[in-house]
Motif scaffolding. Structure first.
Motif, mmCIF file in Angstrom:
data_model
loop_
_atom_site.group_PDB
_atom_site.id
_atom_site.type_symbol
_atom_site.label_atom_id
_atom_site.label_comp_id
_atom_site.label_asym_id
_atom_site.label_seq_id
_atom_site.Cartn_x
_atom_site.Cartn_y
_atom_site.Cartn_z
ATOM 1 N N UNK A 96 53.499 57.317 36.916
ATOM 2 C CA UNK A 96 53.149 56.761 38.228
ATOM 3 C C UNK A 96 51.683 57.015 38.569
ATOM 4 N N UNK A 97 51.172 58.176 38.209
ATOM 5 C CA UNK A 97 49.753 58.441 38.456
ATOM 6 C C UNK A 97 48.871 57.545 37.590
ATOM 7 N N UNK A 98 49.304 57.298 36.360
ATOM 8 C CA UNK A 98 48.517 56.429 35.483
ATOM 9 C C UNK A 98 48.518 54.996 36.014
ATOM 10 N N UNK A 99 49.643 54.553 36.556
ATOM 11 C CA UNK A 99 49.702 53.221 37.170
ATOM 12 C C UNK A 99 48.754 53.161 38.361
ATOM 13 N N UNK A 100 48.761 54.209 39.188
ATOM 14 C CA UNK A 100 47.870 54.247 40.354
ATOM 15 C C UNK A 100 46.409 54.221 39.935
ATOM 16 N N UNK A 101 46.073 54.973 38.895
ATOM 17 C CA UNK A 101 44.691 54.987 38.404
ATOM 18 C C UNK A 101 44.299 53.630 37.848
ATOM 19 N N UNK A 102 45.229 52.974 37.142
ATOM 20 C CA UNK A 102 44.950 51.642 36.580
ATOM 21 C C UNK A 102 44.672 50.630 37.682
ATOM 22 N N UNK A 103 45.393 50.742 38.790
ATOM 23 C CA UNK A 103 45.172 49.825 39.915
ATOM 24 C C UNK A 103 43.785 50.023 40.520
ATOM 25 N N UNK A 104 43.289 51.258 40.493
ATOM 26 C CA UNK A 104 41.936 51.519 40.989
ATOM 27 C C UNK A 104 40.899 50.905 40.050
ATOM 28 N N UNK A 105 41.113 51.054 38.737
ATOM 29 C CA UNK A 105 40.210 50.430 37.762
ATOM 30 C C UNK A 105 40.188 48.920 37.969
ATOM 31 N N UNK A 106 41.356 48.357 38.235
ATOM 32 C CA UNK A 106 41.466 46.916 38.482
ATOM 33 C C UNK A 106 40.665 46.518 39.723
ATOM 34 N N UNK A 107 40.777 47.313 40.762
ATOM 35 C CA UNK A 107 40.062 47.040 42.011
ATOM 36 C C UNK A 107 38.553 47.149 41.807
ATOM 37 N N UNK A 108 38.112 48.144 41.059
ATOM 38 C CA UNK A 108 36.683 48.315 40.803
ATOM 39 C C UNK A 108 36.088 47.099 40.103
ATOM 40 N N UNK A 109 36.891 46.452 39.274
ATOM 41 C CA UNK A 109 36.413 45.281 38.530
ATOM 42 C C UNK A 109 36.517 43.991 39.329
ATOM 43 N N UNK A 110 37.111 44.062 40.530
ATOM 44 C CA UNK A 110 37.205 42.876 41.370
ATOM 45 C C UNK A 110 38.481 42.080 41.208
ATOM 46 N N UNK A 111 39.472 42.627 40.464
ATOM 47 C CA UNK A 111 40.760 41.946 40.314
ATOM 48 C C UNK A 111 41.743 42.479 41.344
ATOM 49 N N UNK A 112 42.679 41.640 41.748
ATOM 50 C CA UNK A 112 43.688 42.045 42.718
ATOM 51 C C UNK A 112 45.047 42.301 42.078
ATOM 52 N N UNK A 113 45.303 41.717 40.918
ATOM 53 C CA UNK A 113 46.625 41.855 40.308
ATOM 54 C C UNK A 113 46.547 41.515 38.827
ATOM 55 N N UNK A 114 47.598 41.913 38.100
ATOM 56 C CA UNK A 114 47.760 41.548 36.699
ATOM 57 C C UNK A 114 48.788 40.429 36.601
ATOM 58 N N UNK A 115 48.466 39.418 35.832
ATOM 59 C CA UNK A 115 49.378 38.296 35.627
ATOM 60 C C UNK A 115 49.920 38.380 34.201
ATOM 61 N N UNK A 116 51.226 38.614 34.077
ATOM 62 C CA UNK A 116 51.826 38.789 32.758
ATOM 63 C C UNK A 116 51.758 37.538 31.900
ATOM 64 N N UNK A 117 51.444 36.404 32.493
ATOM 65 C CA UNK A 117 51.314 35.187 31.687
ATOM 66 C C UNK A 117 49.973 35.139 30.971
#
Length: 555
Positions: free
Chosen positions: A217-238
């Protein structure tokens, strides 16, 4: 930025020591420390993303760090005691949230924390979940033994624990996400881990399961921060790059385990070589996953790296299910640290002309600000400025070649390609009657950039711009007409020696001054179909090119 680098280096160093501890089969004490480090580091990363009306507010960050630290310390102090009353400490600590009612005015990664009670409920649920897992496990074991001839063994018990762990992560991702946004899983991770520190020797649940669940869960939270820093809002599995990251996580996890096992069966220099490979080989692949983005869109980059981190977290729970003695916490630590360091270099380029309106004395005035939602067109996502009357800029103007830029985007919705002309030449004659104004723009082909040097070189070939024969693109205006707060400019565009009519929207952002010279700033947008200029049609590359320009001119 300095704090980010320090945190990343600390994670890498901690991951190295965790890998060494695993080789020495000394994982029990180090496992608790390693997951604590992962939790604290992730909480530190949140400090710039918890906001109130005045900006970053680190109150909740410090509160969660305090909760985790107190629980870790208590767990270490009482680890040899059997009293179950200590399990209530994280539940009591969750009450500290009520001492800070202003938390209800905070937001995290764009989601408002509307209700402190919701924060408290998520914390309580997460704190008691390890205890509930213990009772559910005991109840099912009792029912199976009483009503079936099946003999319930330790392996069955461990599989059930892991199933409950996965259910908890999924439940918190859904419930916490619905109620608190991305903060939900961070709160869940903090209080679940807090109880996990104290649960050893007090519940039947394997400590490794509890710690790997918290770490995921902490790794997921950290990944979401990395995503935010890059300007993305979400991951699209497609997206292929997301799937790439998920499966590459499995690849590097297996490699890591392979080298660790080889090191465990070696001594001397060969043990050192295998440990080094266990660390450097995954890091090398992580770097390549990021670097691939610079060579081809939809291949690697931040989306791949964040998907890989999330998958590593979930894989660690699965790994612990079948190997109860330890987990891949070392890999998670140094992978996160390395991603934090390299991600900024492989993030999408943020297009900016570098025009400083404030330095020119021009008051910035934007129209409606776009929310840049997925699925919007390129032009809809732009923050379009309000325009002024061209009569404020009567005279002859020359485009500043070094500052002015024209940005463009093309391609299918699933993989848009961005680029820019980083040198713009030309002149603009503004007359007393703006409708009689003229503008001419020249774009040297050699100054085009798609942020990919290999592709930029190929664009100079005959198939595309044929730079040797057609070194420039040009635009010549034919007429100006007023359109809302801007102007509709009709003109011709020449590409590959072919000239076609084109319309563009042009706005005067303002007139200012720099170093005693009058400066004008223009903004505009348009679209064209490249097949109209002899280029072959391609569904993969895209035919329609959308572009906008930010141009600075000197009188």
């Amino acid at each position: 930025m300095l704090m980010l680098i320090i945190t990343a280096v600390f994670l890498i160093i901690s991951g190295v020591f965790a890998a060494i501890a695993k080789v020495r089969k000394d994982t029990k004490p180090s496992e608790f420390i390693a997951v604590y480090i992962l939790g604290i580091s992730t909480l530190i990363l949140t400090k710039d993303y918890l906001l109130d009306a005045s900006g970053p507010n680190q109150l909740l960050t410090f509160l969660l760090i305090a909760v985790l630290s107190v629980s870790f310390a208590v767990g270490e102090i009482v680890k040899k005691k059997q009293h179950k009353i200590f399990l209530g400490i994280p539940i009591v600590l969750s009450g500290a949230l009520f001492f800070y009612p202003q938390l209800a005015s905070h937001s995290y990664l764009g989601h408002q924390i509307d209700d402190l009670n919701v924060l408290f409920i998520i914390a309580i649920i997460s704190a008691i979940t390890p205890i509930l897992m213990h009772f559910v496990n005991a109840l099912i074991q009792k029912l199976v033994s009483k009503f079936t001839p099946i003999k319930w063994n330790k392996t069955d018990e461990h599989l059930l624990e892991s199933a409950l762990a996965f259910a908890f992560i999924g439940g918190m991702a859904a419930l916490g996400g619905f109620l608190l946004g991305k903060l939900g899983i961070l709160i869940a991770a903090t209080f679940f881990l807090s109880t996990s520190f104290i649960a050893r020797n007090r519940t039947s649940i394997s400590p490794s399961i509890l710690l790997s669940t918290s770490g995921a869960m902490f790794l997921i939270s950290a990944a979401l921060i990395v995503l935010e820093q890059a300007g993305f809002k979400a991951l699209d599995l497609t997206n292929g790059e997301v799937l790439q990251g998920i499966f590459m996580a499995g690849f590097i996890a297996v490699l890591y385990e392979l080298f660790i096992r080889l090191a465990q069966h070696r001594s001397g220099k060969w043990r050192g070589i295998m440990i080094t490979k266990a660390i450097t080989v995954p890091l090398g692949f992580i770097f390549l996953l990021g670097f691939a983005y610079t060579q081809l869109e939809r291949l690697g980059g931040v989306l791949t790296l964040t998907a890989m981190l999330i998958a590593l977290g979930l894989l660690s729970v699965l790994y612990t299910t079948f190997k109860t003695a330890s987990n891949i916490i070392g890999l998670k630590l140094f992978s996160l640290g390395f991603v934090l360091i390299i991600a900024p270099y492989f993030s999408p380029v943020k297009q900016s002309s570098g025009i400083d309106l404030g330095a020119l004395g021009i008051e910035q005035s934007n129209g409606e600000t776009s929310n840049k939602a997925q699925g919007q067109s390129y032009h809809d996502k732009l923050d379009e400025p309000n325009g002024q009357d061209l009569t404020k800029a009567i005279g002859s103007w020359k485009i500043d070649e070094e500052i002015s830029k024209i940005f463009f985007e093309l391609g299918p919705p699933s993989g848009r390609v961005n680029g820019e002309f980083n040198k713009v030449k030309g002149k603009f004659e503004v007359t007393e009657n703006p409708e009689n104004s003229t503008i001419k723009v020249i774009l040297p082909v050699k100054n085009i950039s798609t942020y990919n040097s290999m592709r930029d070189e190929s664009l100079m070939d005959e198939e595309y711009f044929h730079e040797e024969k057609h070194p420039e693109l040009t635009f010549d205006s034919k007429s100006f007409s007023k359109k809302e707060d801007g102007y509709l400019v009709e003109g011709t565009f020449t590409l590959l020696g072919i000239t076609n009519p084109i319309d563009l929207t042009l706005k005067l952002v303002g007139v200012g001054e720099k170093d005693g010279n009058e400066i004008m700033v223009l903004w505009g947008k348009a679209s064209l179909n490249r097949t109209d200029y002899g280029m072959p049609s391609s569904a993969k590359i895209g035919d329609v090119v959308d572009f906008h320009f930010e141009v600075q001119l000197t009188k």
